[in-house]
Design a protein around this motif. Structure first.
Motif, PDB file in Angstrom:
ATOM      1  N   ARG A   1       1.610 -31.359  77.818  1.00 30.19           N
ATOM      2  CA  ARG A   1       2.135 -30.035  77.984  1.00 30.19           C
ATOM      3  C   ARG A   1       3.148 -29.718  79.048  1.00 30.19           C
ATOM      4  N   GLU A   2       4.121 -29.158  79.082  1.00 32.31           N
ATOM      5  CA  GLU A   2       4.977 -28.594  80.126  1.00 32.31           C
ATOM      6  C   GLU A   2       5.614 -29.951  80.902  1.00 32.31           C
ATOM      7  N   ARG A   3       5.390 -30.989  80.508  1.00 29.79           N
ATOM      8  CA  ARG A   3       5.862 -32.209  81.125  1.00 29.79           C
ATOM      9  C   ARG A   3       7.279 -32.648  79.943  1.00 29.79           C
ATOM     10  N   PRO A   4       8.235 -33.158  80.487  1.00 28.68           N
ATOM     11  CA  PRO A   4       9.058 -33.633  79.652  1.00 28.68           C
ATOM     12  C   PRO A   4       9.002 -34.921  78.697  1.00 28.68           C
ATOM     13  N   ILE A   5       8.099 -34.492  77.739  1.00 28.61           N
ATOM     14  CA  ILE A   5       7.738 -35.738  76.876  1.00 28.61           C
ATOM     15  C   ILE A   5       7.998 -35.017  75.412  1.00 28.61           C
ATOM     16  N   LEU A   6       8.543 -35.799  74.700  1.00 28.46           N
ATOM     17  CA  LEU A   6       9.093 -35.595  73.380  1.00 28.46           C
ATOM     18  C   LEU A   6       7.680 -36.057  72.371  1.00 28.46           C
ATOM     19  N   THR A   7       6.721 -35.093  72.077  1.00 26.48           N
ATOM     20  CA  THR A   7       5.686 -35.475  71.575  1.00 26.48           C
ATOM     21  C   THR A   7       5.757 -35.538  70.028  1.00 26.48           C
ATOM     22  N   VAL A   8       5.360 -36.282  69.209  1.00 29.01           N
ATOM     23  CA  VAL A   8       5.579 -36.973  67.841  1.00 29.01           C
ATOM     24  C   VAL A   8       4.246 -37.105  67.151  1.00 29.01           C
ATOM     25  N   SER A   9       4.023 -36.371  66.019  1.00 27.04           N
ATOM     26  CA  SER A   9       2.739 -36.617  65.358  1.00 27.04           C
ATOM     27  C   SER A   9       3.035 -36.857  63.841  1.00 27.04           C
ATOM     28  N   ASP A  10       1.839 -37.188  63.036  1.00 26.72           N
ATOM     29  CA  ASP A  10       2.264 -37.333  61.727  1.00 26.72           C
ATOM     30  C   ASP A  10       1.078 -36.645  60.943  1.00 26.72           C
ATOM     31  N   SER A  11       0.730 -35.494  61.661  1.00 24.33           N
ATOM     32  CA  SER A  11      -0.341 -34.692  60.722  1.00 24.33           C
ATOM     33  C   SER A  11       0.062 -33.174  60.854  1.00 24.33           C
ATOM     34  N   GLY A  12       0.081 -32.336  60.095  1.00 21.66           N
ATOM     35  CA  GLY A  12       0.120 -31.016  60.223  1.00 21.66           C
ATOM     36  C   GLY A  12      -0.765 -30.382  61.259  1.00 21.66           C
ATOM     37  N   HIS A  13      -1.862 -30.702  61.449  1.00 24.35           N
ATOM     38  CA  HIS A  13      -3.000 -30.309  62.092  1.00 24.35           C
ATOM     39  C   HIS A  13      -2.829 -30.656  63.564  1.00 24.35           C
ATOM     40  N   VAL A  14      -2.183 -31.928  64.154  1.00 25.77           N
ATOM     41  CA  VAL A  14      -1.956 -32.208  65.209  1.00 25.77           C
ATOM     42  C   VAL A  14      -0.554 -31.490  65.436  1.00 25.77           C
ATOM     43  N   HIS A  15       0.397 -31.435  64.698  1.00 24.41           N
ATOM     44  CA  HIS A  15       1.578 -30.435  65.028  1.00 24.41           C
ATOM     45  C   HIS A  15       1.199 -29.082  65.480  1.00 24.41           C
ATOM     46  N   GLY A  16       0.107 -28.383  64.691  1.00 24.46           N
ATOM     47  CA  GLY A  16      -0.134 -27.258  64.968  1.00 24.46           C
ATOM     48  C   GLY A  16      -1.001 -26.922  66.405  1.00 24.46           C
ATOM     49  N   LEU A  17      -1.267 -28.242  67.050  1.00 23.63           N
ATOM     50  CA  LEU A  17      -1.717 -28.152  68.371  1.00 23.63           C
ATOM     51  C   LEU A  17      -0.833 -28.222  69.530  1.00 23.63           C
TER      52      LEU A  17
ATOM     53  N   SER B   1       2.545 -30.443  68.854  1.00 24.73           N
ATOM     54  CA  SER B   1       3.514 -31.713  69.197  1.00 24.73           C
ATOM     55  C   SER B   1       4.926 -31.073  68.846  1.00 24.73           C
ATOM     56  N   VAL B   2       6.050 -31.541  69.354  1.00 26.12           N
ATOM     57  CA  VAL B   2       7.598 -31.377  69.079  1.00 26.12           C
ATOM     58  C   VAL B   2       8.013 -31.730  67.683  1.00 26.12           C
ATOM     59  N   ILE B   3       7.817 -32.830  67.290  1.00 23.77           N
ATOM     60  CA  ILE B   3       8.229 -33.547  66.094  1.00 23.77           C
ATOM     61  C   ILE B   3       6.950 -33.811  65.094  1.00 23.77           C
ATOM     62  N   ASN B   4       7.174 -33.662  63.995  1.00 24.69           N
ATOM     63  CA  ASN B   4       5.833 -34.021  62.964  1.00 24.69           C
ATOM     64  C   ASN B   4       6.416 -34.757  61.862  1.00 24.69           C
ATOM     65  N   PHE B   5       6.054 -35.904  61.375  1.00 22.82           N
ATOM     66  CA  PHE B   5       6.286 -36.447  60.221  1.00 22.82           C
ATOM     67  C   PHE B   5       5.568 -35.990  59.040  1.00 22.82           C
ATOM     68  N   LEU B   6       6.141 -35.737  57.830  1.00 27.75           N
ATOM     69  CA  LEU B   6       5.441 -35.088  56.622  1.00 27.75           C
ATOM     70  C   LEU B   6       6.123 -35.842  55.468  1.00 27.75           C
ATOM     71  N   VAL B   7       5.322 -35.772  54.349  1.00 29.34           N
ATOM     72  CA  VAL B   7       5.994 -36.445  53.300  1.00 29.34           C
ATOM     73  C   VAL B   7       6.340 -34.945  52.403  1.00 29.34           C
TER      74      VAL B   7
ATOM     75  N   ARG C   1       9.272 -38.232  49.969  1.00 32.06           N
ATOM     76  CA  ARG C   1      10.067 -38.968  51.164  1.00 32.06           C
ATOM     77  C   ARG C   1       9.410 -38.620  52.472  1.00 32.06           C
ATOM     78  N   VAL C   2       9.476 -39.537  53.275  1.00 31.68           N
ATOM     79  CA  VAL C   2       9.023 -39.241  54.744  1.00 31.68           C
ATOM     80  C   VAL C   2      10.058 -38.488  55.378  1.00 31.68           C
ATOM     81  N   ARG C   3       9.810 -37.308  56.116  1.00 31.14           N
ATOM     82  CA  ARG C   3      10.621 -36.334  56.538  1.00 31.14           C
ATOM     83  C   ARG C   3      10.222 -35.982  57.810  1.00 31.14           C
ATOM     84  N   PHE C   4      10.736 -34.891  58.558  1.00 28.14           N
ATOM     85  CA  PHE C   4      10.150 -34.546  59.600  1.00 28.14           C
ATOM     86  C   PHE C   4      10.443 -33.032  60.090  1.00 28.14           C
ATOM     87  N   GLU C   5       9.516 -32.333  60.794  1.00 25.42           N
ATOM     88  CA  GLU C   5       9.656 -30.940  61.050  1.00 25.42           C
ATOM     89  C   GLU C   5       9.734 -31.023  62.784  1.00 25.42           C
ATOM     90  N   VAL C   6      10.415 -29.810  63.238  1.00 22.79           N
ATOM     91  CA  VAL C   6      10.602 -29.766  64.660  1.00 22.79           C
ATOM     92  C   VAL C   6      10.264 -28.374  65.263  1.00 22.79           C
TER      93      VAL C   6
END
Length: 202
Positions: free
Chosen positions: A140-156, A158-164, A168-173
């Motif tokens: 947090r507050e570091r210049p790091i692009l965080t990516v997850s593949d769980s809606g729960h982790v995205h809610g914590l 992350s910047v980008i999250n994979f989802l189906v 299809r495999v998509r992503f949200e930002v």
């Protein structure tokens, strides 16, 4: 399907040379080659995610302070995602993003995101929610692009999250998370996202 992924990864759709393929065209092609979880095995899904992790680097602008030197590599870190290490290493070998060599490293704990070895992209696995929260807190507050593949982790956070979506495999930002990390996300990447969550100024 493996042939389609390899064509996009190595040369672009239809064996178009990379230099003749715009980033937007690559994104459209990659999304079109997204996999159906009902038909694809886990290895193919990992190949798709690895391809996206590699390509995300070309659509994000980091502050100059994120790189120790002008020739510093772009580092992709993996937290609780050992299964992605092989496909990602094969994807980035011999490739560069904006002139920077790519490196893959494993993130074992939250304090691994500090110092000169800090990753620029961090994929946060969801096997252990407490560990994922710790890693995201460290980013947090570091210049790091965080990516997850769980809606729960995205809610914590992350910047980008994979989802189906639509099989299809998509992503949200999350623009709010991107702003906190002081990252600028290309409009071309946002236009290809399945969902864009607003930032603080929206």
């Amino acid at each position: 399907m493996n042939d389609r992924i390899e064509a996009i990864n190595q040369r672009g759709p239809g064996n178009v040379e990379p230099g003749k393929l715009t980033r937007r065209q690559w994104l459209v092609a990659a999304l079109a080659a997204g996999i159906s979880p009902a038909r694809a095995d886990g290895e193919l899904e990992r190949q798709v995610k690895a391809a996206f992790l590699y390509r995300f680097g070309g659509f994000v602008e980091w502050p100059e302070s994120a790189f120790v030197r002008a020739d510093s590599p772009l580092v992709i870190g993996l937290h609780e995602a050992d299964e992605l290490a092989g496909p990602l290493a094969r994807t980035v070998t011999g490739r560069t993003v904006n002139g920077r060599v790519l490196q893959v490293m494993k993130l074992k704990k939250a304090d691994a995101v500090g110092g000169e070895r800090a990753p620029h992209i961090a994929f946060v696995g969801a096997q252990d929610t407490t560990a994922a929260q710790g890693l995201l807190d460290g980013c947090r507050e570091r210049p790091i692009l965080t990516v997850s593949d769980s809606g729960h982790v995205h809610g914590l956070g992350s910047v980008i999250n994979f989802l189906v979506a639509e099989e299809r495999v998509r992503f949200e930002v999350s623009l709010k998370a991107a702003e906190t990390a002081r990252l600028r996300i290309s409009a071309r990447l946002l236009s290809a996202a399945w969902r864009v969550r607003p930032g603080a100024s929206a």
